[in-house]
Design an enzyme around this catalytic site. Sequence first.
Site, mmCIF file in Angstrom:
data_model
loop_
_atom_site.group_PDB
_atom_site.id
_atom_site.type_symbol
_atom_site.label_atom_id
_atom_site.label_comp_id
_atom_site.label_asym_id
_atom_site.label_seq_id
_atom_site.Cartn_x
_atom_site.Cartn_y
_atom_site.Cartn_z
ATOM 1 N N GLY A 1 36.879 27.611 14.228
ATOM 2 C CA GLY A 1 37.505 26.466 14.878
ATOM 3 C C GLY A 1 37.598 26.650 16.379
ATOM 4 N N GLU B 1 44.329 13.091 17.871
ATOM 5 C CA GLU B 1 45.327 12.286 17.155
ATOM 6 C C GLU B 1 46.344 13.270 16.599
ATOM 7 O OE1 GLU B 1 47.542 10.771 14.707
ATOM 8 O OE2 GLU B 1 45.872 10.489 13.322
ATOM 9 N N GLY C 1 40.089 31.362 8.354
ATOM 10 C CA GLY C 1 40.747 31.730 9.599
ATOM 11 C C GLY C 1 40.560 30.685 10.669
ATOM 12 N N GLU D 1 38.560 31.574 13.715
ATOM 13 C CA GLU D 1 37.501 31.963 14.647
ATOM 14 C C GLU D 1 36.496 30.828 14.847
ATOM 15 O OE1 GLU D 1 33.944 35.328 15.169
ATOM 16 O OE2 GLU D 1 35.212 35.319 13.374
ATOM 17 N N CYS E 1 51.767 10.959 10.081
ATOM 18 C CA CYS E 1 52.181 11.020 11.483
ATOM 19 C C CYS E 1 52.670 9.679 12.016
ATOM 20 C CB CYS E 1 51.038 11.545 12.344
ATOM 21 S SG CYS E 1 49.467 10.712 12.062
#
Length: 487
Positions: free
Chosen positions: A223, A261, A219, A221, A294
């Site tokens: 992070g 980034e 999940g 949380e 990216c």
Amino acid sequence: MELEQAGYIDGRFVRGEGERFTVTNPSDGSTVAEVTGLSGDQVGEAIAAARRAFDTGEWSALPRSERAAIMRRYAAALAKHADRLKELAVLEAGCPVSSSVMFAQVQTPLRHAAEIPEVYLSLPEIEENPLPMHERLGMAGLPMQSVRRYLPHGVVSAIAAYNVPLFTALWKVIPALVTGNTVVLRPNPLTPLSALLFAEAAEETGLPPGVLNVVIEGGIEGGQMMSSDPRVDMVSFTGSVGVGIRIAEQAAPTLKPLVLELGGKSAQIFLPDSVEKAAMHARVVCVSHAGQGCALGTRIFVPEESKAAVLQQAKSLLEAIRIGPASDTATELGPVIDGAAVSRCERIVAEAVAAGATVVTGGKRWSGIPGGHYFEPTLLDLPDNTNPAAQEEVFGPVVSVIGYRDLDHAIAMANDSRFGLSGWVHGADKRAALKVGEAMRSGSINVNNGVTSAWASMGGIKLSGQGRERGPEGIRAFQQMSVLNFS
């Protein structure tokens, strides 16, 4: 496979007590690992361990030459896992085993791991402030000196991306540790398995407990705690713009310094004398990990009078690309990471067509392998730079070709973007190409070639982020400056 231990906290591997989730192979949807992730409380324990390890000074107080020597040994320990790292890049990230991008998945980051300590040692530990002569005597007439010292921030939250999980984690972990910080590393839950090899290298090297902690969760949380907890001093994140903005919001109440980034919509400008290279570069974008990079130059600008020929040449090249599972040595284009990534490609192509674009080839999901997440290599003919496909990051094998009237027009369109991570210029006339590159607004500009070096920084402007990774600036990002005045 059942992953029994989903974390490394305070010098020991731990079983998860949180949400259970599955890591799947994007090539065919098969299960790579069943994981019981860490709970929020366990992530809190990891933050506490990093806090204690920093506050004791056991790591940060080491002479920098000694810390660099330890990190060289750490890089060597990590390099012993090269074969396993390559296997995981295929299994969890879906990177084709024979792709040139595999160097960015394994070989290049391992080389950087060994070189970052050398970059660090090349930088001065202290620098003198250039006081004018009349200020070198203080109020009491005593000689005054003023120096800048570079010190670690403290506890660093390192949050990695799914496309190149080893590289994006390493850019954070090695510079943070060598400069004396302690670290909590959180991989993306789509590609979490290689992160545990950072922990195994810590065990082998004998890093003090709590200096490096690894947390895997299904999940968000943990992070969120890593961005907001007052015990964390800095956050370094690679990922999407949306998540980067949320991290900045979560970090704002405690004014944590950030390195972000984020996304990109990089332009490639082909001067008239090099337009014959454009079609091949369109192919390169698609086969570079299915466009999941990216910094890839997904907007290709060519002279209007050459556009039709470029599109025809690129169409032939893209239609010859071999699609297949990442494990097949003959595969040129592998999967994107999951079903949501396929849907994003579909949505943006549809929006592009609705705004006047033409699909020259591709444009659809590919269903050749049941359970896999594939999108055809796609070439779009865009009427102008305002099209959604020119303004929104796709992160898939979709490349757009746009015609320009003259080089000023090309530069104006290249700079007309919310993003600014990278840019590319191709020209046989090197002076003319360099002049175009100097006019582009982006964190990095590559004229006729690019550099991926531990000694050269990378980072974005605008919505592509803030701060720098790699190079001297990437080292300094993990340090705070303190001015010391004395007589």
